[in-house]
Design an enzyme around this catalytic site. Structure first.
Site, PDB file in Angstrom:
ATOM      1  N   GLU A 103      -0.010   2.762   3.481  1.00  0.00           N
ATOM      2  CA  GLU A 103       0.215   4.196   3.278  1.00  0.00           C
ATOM      3  C   GLU A 103      -0.728   5.033   4.146  1.00  0.00           C
ATOM      4  O   GLU A 103      -1.925   4.752   4.223  1.00  0.00           O
ATOM      5  CB  GLU A 103       0.002   4.533   1.788  1.00  0.00           C
ATOM      6  CG  GLU A 103       0.273   5.976   1.423  1.00  0.00           C
ATOM      7  CD  GLU A 103       0.088   6.238  -0.058  1.00  0.00           C
ATOM      8  OE1 GLU A 103       0.488   7.327  -0.503  1.00  0.00           O
ATOM      9  OE2 GLU A 103      -0.437   5.366  -0.780  1.00  0.00           O
ATOM     10  N   LYS A 153       6.320  12.040   1.246  1.00  0.00           N
ATOM     11  CA  LYS A 153       6.148  11.733  -0.175  1.00  0.00           C
ATOM     12  C   LYS A 153       6.503  12.962  -1.004  1.00  0.00           C
ATOM     13  O   LYS A 153       5.981  14.057  -0.767  1.00  0.00           O
ATOM     14  CB  LYS A 153       4.696  11.303  -0.438  1.00  0.00           C
ATOM     15  CG  LYS A 153       4.421  10.772  -1.836  1.00  0.00           C
ATOM     16  CD  LYS A 153       2.991  10.240  -1.908  1.00  0.00           C
ATOM     17  CE  LYS A 153       2.701   9.588  -3.256  1.00  0.00           C
ATOM     18  NZ  LYS A 153       1.326   9.051  -3.310  1.00  0.00           N
ATOM     19  N   CYS A 194       3.625   4.501  -2.590  1.00  0.00           N
ATOM     20  CA  CYS A 194       2.729   4.445  -3.744  1.00  0.00           C
ATOM     21  C   CYS A 194       3.438   4.785  -5.053  1.00  0.00           C
ATOM     22  O   CYS A 194       4.432   4.162  -5.417  1.00  0.00           O
ATOM     23  CB  CYS A 194       1.534   5.362  -3.483  1.00  0.00           C
ATOM     24  SG  CYS A 194       0.047   4.968  -4.422  1.00  0.00           S
TER      25      CYS A 194
END
Length: 321
Positions: free
Chosen positions: A45, A127, A161
């Site tokens: 990430e 995200k 995540c």
């Protein structure tokens, strides 16, 4: 006939001082993975330039300097950095999933790039909801990034995540029939419980989606941890939490996971296993009940300015006769 994809999940340390040095590590890892026959390479990430570990251990009043440093090192898309990764993918004929801190004018975003084997950028997604401390660093993405794309290795989707704790985000990708799911976590965060949680989440998504999961987490050295904070108690929060793994559609580890140190995991993905799993349980097909439960997904990009008429250029006005 079975189709085999060789996947590589990369667990290495970024350079916490330099985008260029971290990028060099990315290019070296692509070279190494391709040299070992990989068709797909997945990185952690926001790996370029680095995950904002400072935001997890420093109070907001002390984050100004490291936050501004991250702005300076962040990546714009497109840029020389993204072109270099694309060229390396095309040179080796590999697909790469790279996490970056993307700078878009005055904001940073947790962004995932999917680059195809010919160097084409197939997807740039952000995200959708930064987690906890991350909200001090990144803006929010939108529904346009919840997309599965066709690549040389097959239908590929990605989440970052704790987006994996949003079942509707995962379902949005599942309804698009992803064959391989690329997951990215920071690693070296929270402690051993984080690694355990990652493993459960990755195995569950593989089972539920009937797809392969290739997950990469980052790694920090002891010197790097000390550079983030000199508080021994806070340093504990920057260890553990690594679970680089490759999971089959049956929810099994294709190879033993990597939980400490640097390295690259490799596994051959037999895509026939996707059909084998979905024959028994296709959660977006014969096992679905859309008349009872269905997903509403808005894939429109979110803009801050909406024009109600075409723009008319403002004519230049001479300041002198």
């Amino acid at each position: 006939m079975s189709r085999i994809v060789k996947a590589a999940a990369v667990q290495i340390a970024p350079d916490l001082t330099s985008r260029d040095k971290t990028l060099a590590r990315v290019l070296d890892a692509i070279d190494e993975a391709a040299g070992n026959g990989a068709d797909l390479v997945v990185f952690p990430e926001t790996f370029v330039p680095y995950y904002p570990y400072f935001s997890f251990v420093l109070p907001p009043v002390q984050q100004g300097k490291p936050h501004l440093a991250l702005y300076e090192q962040a990546v714009t898309v497109p840029s020389d950095e993204t072109r270099r990764v694309a060229q390396r993918c095309a040179h080796h004929g590999v697909v790469a999933v790279l996490g970056i801190n993307e700078r878009d004018h005055g904001s940073l975003y947790n962004t995932q790039l999917i680059l195809d084997a010919d160097g084409t950028l197939r997807l740039k997604r952000r995200k959708i909801t930064p987690t906890y401390h991350e909200r001090m660093v990144w803006g929010q993405g939108d529904g346009s990034g919840l997309k599965v794309v066709d690549t040389r290795v097959g239908r590929l989707g990605a989440l970052a995540c704790w987006e994996h704790y949003n079942p509707l985000a995962r379902y949005a990708l599942m309804t698009q029939h992803e064959e391989i799911h690329a997951a990215q976590f920071p690693g070296s965060l929270v402690g051993p419980i984080f690694a355990e949680q990652i493993e459960v989440t990755m195995r569950h998504h593989a089972l539920e989606a009937g797809c392969f999961v290739v997950n990469a987490t980052g790694w920090l050295t002891e010197d790097q941890i000390a550079s983030v904070t000199d508080d021994a108690a806070l340093q504990k929060g920057l260890r553990g939490g690594c679970m680089t793994c490759i999971i089959t559609p049956e929810g099994r580890h294709a190879v033993p996971p990597l939980t400490e140190g640097e390295g690259i995991l490799y596994a051959d993905l037999d895509m026939a296993l996707v059909t084998k799993r979905k024959r028994m349980m296709d959660s977006v097909g014969h096992y679905a009940r859309p008349e009872l439960l269905a997903l509403r997904h808005d894939p429109s990009p979110v803009e801050t300015r909406h024009l109600t008429a075409p723009e008319v250029p403002f004519p230049s006005i001479p300041l002198e006769d």
